[in-house]
Design a protein around this motif. Sequence first.
Motif, PDB file in Angstrom:
ATOM      1  N   UNK A 123      -4.557   9.325   2.019  1.00 44.13           N
ATOM      2  CA  UNK A 123      -4.071   8.587   3.178  1.00 44.13           C
ATOM      3  C   UNK A 123      -3.992   9.494   4.395  1.00 44.13           C
ATOM      4  N   UNK A 124      -3.566  10.739   4.182  1.00 37.00           N
ATOM      5  CA  UNK A 124      -3.430  11.686   5.282  1.00 37.00           C
ATOM      6  C   UNK A 124      -4.779  11.961   5.933  1.00 37.00           C
ATOM      7  N   UNK A 161     -13.043  -1.701   9.206  1.00 43.14           N
ATOM      8  CA  UNK A 161     -11.726  -2.067   8.699  1.00 43.14           C
ATOM      9  C   UNK A 161     -11.129  -0.894   7.929  1.00 43.14           C
ATOM     10  N   UNK A 162      -9.825  -0.966   7.683  1.00 43.66           N
ATOM     11  CA  UNK A 162      -9.147   0.095   6.933  1.00 43.66           C
ATOM     12  C   UNK A 162      -9.804   0.290   5.565  1.00 43.66           C
ATOM     13  N   UNK A 163     -10.119  -0.825   4.879  1.00 44.46           N
ATOM     14  CA  UNK A 163     -10.720  -0.730   3.551  1.00 44.46           C
ATOM     15  C   UNK A 163     -12.106  -0.126   3.580  1.00 44.46           C
ATOM     16  N   UNK A 164     -12.925  -0.506   4.563  1.00 47.44           N
ATOM     17  CA  UNK A 164     -14.270   0.066   4.663  1.00 47.44           C
ATOM     18  C   UNK A 164     -14.206   1.547   5.027  1.00 47.44           C
ATOM     19  N   UNK A 165     -13.244   1.926   5.865  1.00 47.03           N
ATOM     20  CA  UNK A 165     -13.054   3.354   6.147  1.00 47.03           C
ATOM     21  C   UNK A 165     -12.753   4.114   4.863  1.00 47.03           C
ATOM     22  N   UNK A 166     -11.905   3.533   4.016  1.00 44.86           N
ATOM     23  CA  UNK A 166     -11.551   4.200   2.767  1.00 44.86           C
ATOM     24  C   UNK A 166     -12.787   4.360   1.880  1.00 44.86           C
ATOM     25  N   UNK A 167     -13.631   3.340   1.812  1.00 44.47           N
ATOM     26  CA  UNK A 167     -14.871   3.436   1.026  1.00 44.47           C
ATOM     27  C   UNK A 167     -15.740   4.581   1.522  1.00 44.47           C
ATOM     28  N   UNK A 197      -4.400   8.218  -4.190  1.00 43.40           N
ATOM     29  CA  UNK A 197      -4.392   6.766  -3.975  1.00 43.40           C
ATOM     30  C   UNK A 197      -5.692   6.279  -3.323  1.00 43.40           C
ATOM     31  N   UNK A 198      -6.837   6.525  -3.978  1.00 46.42           N
ATOM     32  CA  UNK A 198      -8.131   6.180  -3.368  1.00 46.42           C
ATOM     33  C   UNK A 198      -8.336   4.689  -3.159  1.00 46.42           C
ATOM     34  N   UNK A 199      -7.643   3.838  -3.927  1.00 46.11           N
ATOM     35  CA  UNK A 199      -7.885   2.393  -3.855  1.00 46.11           C
ATOM     36  C   UNK A 199      -7.029   1.684  -2.820  1.00 46.11           C
ATOM     37  N   UNK A 200      -6.215   2.431  -2.070  1.00 46.35           N
ATOM     38  CA  UNK A 200      -5.420   1.800  -1.014  1.00 46.35           C
ATOM     39  C   UNK A 200      -6.328   1.080  -0.025  1.00 46.35           C
ATOM     40  N   UNK A 201      -6.027  -0.181   0.247  1.00 46.30           N
ATOM     41  CA  UNK A 201      -6.775  -0.924   1.244  1.00 46.30           C
ATOM     42  C   UNK A 201      -8.061  -1.554   0.762  1.00 46.30           C
ATOM     43  N   UNK A 247       0.823  -1.204   0.000  1.00 41.64           N
ATOM     44  CA  UNK A 247       0.000   0.000   0.000  1.00 41.64           C
ATOM     45  C   UNK A 247       0.857   1.254   0.000  1.00 41.64           C
ATOM     46  N   UNK A 248       0.568   2.169  -0.908  1.00 41.54           N
ATOM     47  CA  UNK A 248       1.255   3.453  -0.942  1.00 41.54           C
ATOM     48  C   UNK A 248       2.606   3.438  -1.619  1.00 41.54           C
TER      49      UNK A 248
END
Length: 486
Positions: free
Chosen positions: A342-343, A401-407, A425-429, A164-165
């Motif tokens: 990410x920030x 989860x990290x991925x659901x937070x990103x969604x 990097x919107x697809x991280x996680x 990631x990243x």
Amino acid sequence: MLIFQQCRFLLGLSHQVQVSQLQLSAGQHCAIVGANGSGKSALAAVLAGQAQLLAGHAELPARISWVSSAQQQALIEAERRKGDADILDVEVDPSSARDIICRDHQHWSDAQEQQLQQLASMLRLQQRLDTAFLALSTGETRKLLLIKAILQQPELLVLDEPFNGLDVDACSALQQLLADLQQRMTLVLVLNRLSELPDFTQKILYLAHGEIEWQSADAGITALELAELAQLNQLQQAPGPLPGKDRDRFTPALAEQILVRLRQGKVQYGDRVIFQGLDWQIQRGEHWQITGPNGSGKTCLLQMLSGDNSHCYTNDLQVFGYQRGNGESIWDIKQHLGLVSNSLQLQYRVGCPVLHVVLSGFYDSIGLYDQPSALQIQLAQQWLALIGLEAKAKDSFQSLSFGDQRLVLIVRAMVKHPTLLILDEPCNGLDELNRLKVLALLSVLAQSGESTLLYVNHHSEDKIDGIHRVLRMTDYQAPVPDRPVA
């Protein structure tokens, strides 16, 4: 090396993890895959010895190292708290990258220094070892934690989303490094992309609903098992139409055709020039992809546009017709802007329900401090339904989860149909299903003509239809002077 039999673990204050049967031998390298929210990171934390055994039988090796987004976030927050010490009139020197790596070693040997230099060179971090930790990019921070973990000489190394990243070259270097490490330690990798699966992987665990639903045979991974795994990860449905706009609180339209204009842009920290000589203009409807290796200034440039980096005031920069540094309000900028990064995910530490996080996108706030309208609530619920998280609307954002937070943060950025949508990097996680779904959603938004997209990513397969312009940050980098190796 590792044996779990009918185990129940407590992770944190209340989260429990069940592992009925799992055994790994020394040198039996393992990958953990599954959908967002399936429990991959929780299982990784258990394997790393971070959980309390409540029931069952568990055996773990004595020396374990662990790298995860949770670690990265905790370390960043700790360093930021150190930086706040000036409130108490206490001067605290910021930790350098080297300080973070070496702080747990009582004696630093020549052999360790040589290994550090080798690892840093392989991951292109050699020139950054004396840089302040908080000045590193997200990808550089992840590399730093990886080096720190390897130098601890573990028997078991657990890596939660290690790619990631990282830029393309760094991903390739990491694959080579893992291939070297697999001769000396047992590796467990949490992965969202099957394309990142190392060739030497000998066991795969597929998680669903917090438990191991499927695992490959101990004799090695067969082509049939890989096909079965791909089927479990396949895309189930195409995205529906995007929810509408908030008609009751509509952001006034911009008259400007040119959304961003930067003349001879330059960013410099101390003696290090990140980029220079950048002339760039974004017109309405011109979607851009921004490329470059870790540390080339991609995130820094995007933060200048959003007002989250002070270099926006040291440059000749216009955003939405406002000349930065001439007394404009940051809210004049943010009301036309959507942001995923990410920030932002690291900063969004407010304890509030998932629905409130989406609603905060209407107000450009971290947390919800205004009373939303009935229409806004309806639209936020529609966005959550679009990404399949409507059932978690009342759950705490921090429990995801990290991925659901990103969604959730992605739809938070999209909820007001912003004039300019910044996607760092919107697809991280994101797992395979949600990654494809998000890319499809963003393609629909790009082709709608309402939002102009700025997109940073490191994976060539993560394409957004409609983005045809590319800004290459390597074209604006100053040469890095050679430095002697210690």
